[in-house]
Design a protein around this motif. Structure first.
Motif, PDB file in Angstrom:
ATOM      1  N   ILE A 131     -27.180  32.372 -23.505  1.00  0.00           N
ATOM      2  CA  ILE A 131     -28.617  32.379 -23.769  1.00  0.00           C
ATOM      3  C   ILE A 131     -28.837  32.448 -25.273  1.00  0.00           C
ATOM      4  N   LEU A 132     -29.807  31.688 -25.758  1.00  0.00           N
ATOM      5  CA  LEU A 132     -30.340  31.838 -27.104  1.00  0.00           C
ATOM      6  C   LEU A 132     -31.845  32.000 -26.948  1.00  0.00           C
ATOM      7  N   TYR A 133     -32.454  32.835 -27.760  1.00  0.00           N
ATOM      8  CA  TYR A 133     -33.911  32.963 -27.679  1.00  0.00           C
ATOM      9  C   TYR A 133     -34.499  33.366 -29.016  1.00  0.00           C
ATOM     10  N   ALA A 134     -35.763  33.001 -29.214  1.00  0.00           N
ATOM     11  CA  ALA A 134     -36.431  33.271 -30.482  1.00  0.00           C
ATOM     12  C   ALA A 134     -37.932  33.253 -30.279  1.00  0.00           C
ATOM     13  N   CYS A 135     -38.637  33.987 -31.135  1.00  0.00           N
ATOM     14  CA  CYS A 135     -40.098  33.985 -31.091  1.00  0.00           C
ATOM     15  C   CYS A 135     -40.643  34.419 -32.444  1.00  0.00           C
ATOM     16  N   ALA A 136     -41.967  34.389 -32.570  1.00  0.00           N
ATOM     17  CA  ALA A 136     -42.606  34.641 -33.862  1.00  0.00           C
ATOM     18  C   ALA A 136     -42.974  36.097 -34.090  1.00  0.00           C
ATOM     19  N   SER A 137     -42.949  36.928 -33.053  1.00  0.00           N
ATOM     20  CA  SER A 137     -43.357  38.323 -33.228  1.00  0.00           C
ATOM     21  C   SER A 137     -42.276  39.273 -32.744  1.00  0.00           C
ATOM     22  N   LYS A 138     -42.169  40.412 -33.426  1.00  0.00           N
ATOM     23  CA  LYS A 138     -41.178  41.423 -33.078  1.00  0.00           C
ATOM     24  C   LYS A 138     -41.451  41.994 -31.700  1.00  0.00           C
ATOM     25  N   GLU A 139     -42.725  42.264 -31.393  1.00  0.00           N
ATOM     26  CA  GLU A 139     -43.094  42.843 -30.104  1.00  0.00           C
ATOM     27  C   GLU A 139     -42.693  41.930 -28.958  1.00  0.00           C
ATOM     28  N   ARG A 140     -42.957  40.626 -29.125  1.00  0.00           N
ATOM     29  CA  ARG A 140     -42.610  39.681 -28.062  1.00  0.00           C
ATOM     30  C   ARG A 140     -41.098  39.553 -27.935  1.00  0.00           C
ATOM     31  N   PHE A 141     -40.390  39.594 -29.045  1.00  0.00           N
ATOM     32  CA  PHE A 141     -38.931  39.514 -29.007  1.00  0.00           C
ATOM     33  C   PHE A 141     -38.355  40.684 -28.211  1.00  0.00           C
ATOM     34  N   GLU A 142     -38.893  41.865 -28.443  1.00  0.00           N
ATOM     35  CA  GLU A 142     -38.428  43.051 -27.718  1.00  0.00           C
ATOM     36  C   GLU A 142     -38.763  42.951 -26.230  1.00  0.00           C
ATOM     37  N   GLU A 143     -39.917  42.390 -25.917  1.00  0.00           N
ATOM     38  CA  GLU A 143     -40.287  42.188 -24.503  1.00  0.00           C
ATOM     39  C   GLU A 143     -39.316  41.254 -23.816  1.00  0.00           C
ATOM     40  N   ILE A 144     -38.979  40.152 -24.479  1.00  0.00           N
ATOM     41  CA  ILE A 144     -38.034  39.189 -23.905  1.00  0.00           C
ATOM     42  C   ILE A 144     -36.669  39.845 -23.709  1.00  0.00           C
ATOM     43  N   SER A 145     -36.225  40.587 -24.713  1.00  0.00           N
ATOM     44  CA  SER A 145     -34.918  41.269 -24.617  1.00  0.00           C
ATOM     45  C   SER A 145     -34.891  42.227 -23.448  1.00  0.00           C
ATOM     46  N   THR A 146     -35.990  42.944 -23.218  1.00  0.00           N
ATOM     47  CA  THR A 146     -36.071  43.874 -22.100  1.00  0.00           C
ATOM     48  C   THR A 146     -35.980  43.158 -20.766  1.00  0.00           C
ATOM     49  N   ILE A 147     -36.648  42.009 -20.677  1.00  0.00           N
ATOM     50  CA  ILE A 147     -36.600  41.234 -19.433  1.00  0.00           C
ATOM     51  C   ILE A 147     -35.199  40.711 -19.173  1.00  0.00           C
ATOM     52  N   LEU A 148     -34.524  40.274 -20.224  1.00  0.00           N
ATOM     53  CA  LEU A 148     -33.202  39.692 -20.060  1.00  0.00           C
ATOM     54  C   LEU A 148     -32.151  40.731 -19.734  1.00  0.00           C
ATOM     55  N   TYR A 149     -32.287  41.939 -20.326  1.00  0.00           N
ATOM     56  CA  TYR A 149     -31.223  42.911 -20.204  1.00  0.00           C
ATOM     57  C   TYR A 149     -31.668  44.206 -19.559  1.00  0.00           C
TER      58      TYR A 149
END
Length: 206
Positions: A188-206
């Motif tokens: 998996i690779l992932y990226a976004c423009a905001s820190k909050e959204r990045f942390e949300e995605i990381s939480t969903i993935l892991y």
């Protein structure tokens, strides 16, 4: 043609492209350039991240012929002998197909990558964003097939896709998740423009 999805992904609010004079000089050199390519150059051609984050998209003055055929090369990999080109016989088309060439020693492999240039430009924009957006996974991360299923349940598939490229996902305009799936493993690779959204995605993935 406004490349609206790409502009939203990269937070581009106005054209960041080359002048019509610069594009016209390139067109004169080759006789003609496809309309989709000239529009891309005009609107997005000078955005560094979009055009150079991982693969190098050529400026109009750098367009060149590949050897072994009348092929107009417009993009290449930085780390390997991998190129993307348009068949010169297709330059009359507004939106021609895109081919990829991989060179392994003395062996040259050519194959169709996208039926249209427009679709290719969107898909490579997803890929470049993985290395350019400010909050990103910094390369690929090994994952399980259960994590892939979680992604597919939680995130929408991006509108544009190509059979030889990974699948891209994202629920927001300025986020992208990439799944590179093989028979026995996945990344998996992932990226976004905001820190909050990045942390949300990381939480969903892991």
């Amino acid at each position: 043609m406004d490349f609206d999805e790409i502009k939203k992904l990269y937070h581009i609010s106005e054209n960041v492209g080359y002048t019509q004079r610069t594009i016209s000089k390139a067109a004169a050199k080759f006789g003609k350039l496809p309309e989709v390519l000239t529009e891309y150059y005009s609107q997005l051609g000078k955005h560094f991240g979009l055009n150079h984050a991982h693969y190098d998209f050529y400026a109009p003055g750098q367009l060149a012929f590949l050897v072994y055929g009348e092929y107009l090369c417009f993009c290449r990999s930085k780390g390997e002998e991998l190129f993307w080109y348009i068949d010169m016989e297709k330059l009359e088309s507004e939106n021609p197909p895109v081919f990829r060439r991989y060179v392994n020693g003395s062996v040259v492999h050519d194959e169709l990558d996208s039926n249209t240039l427009e679709e290719f430009l969107y898909v490579i924009a997803y890929w470049q964003a993985l290395f350019w957006l400010p909050y990103n996974s910094r390369g690929s991360v090994m994952c399980t097939f259960q994590q892939i299923e979680r992604i597919q349940r939680k995130f929408q598939s991006k509108q544009h896709k190509l059979s030889k490229w990974p699948q891209f996902y994202g629920n927001k305009n300025d986020e992208v998740i990439c799944i590179c799936k093989e028979k026995c493993s996945a990344q998996i690779l992932y990226a976004c423009a905001s820190k909050e959204r990045f942390e949300e995605i990381s939480t969903i993935l892991y």
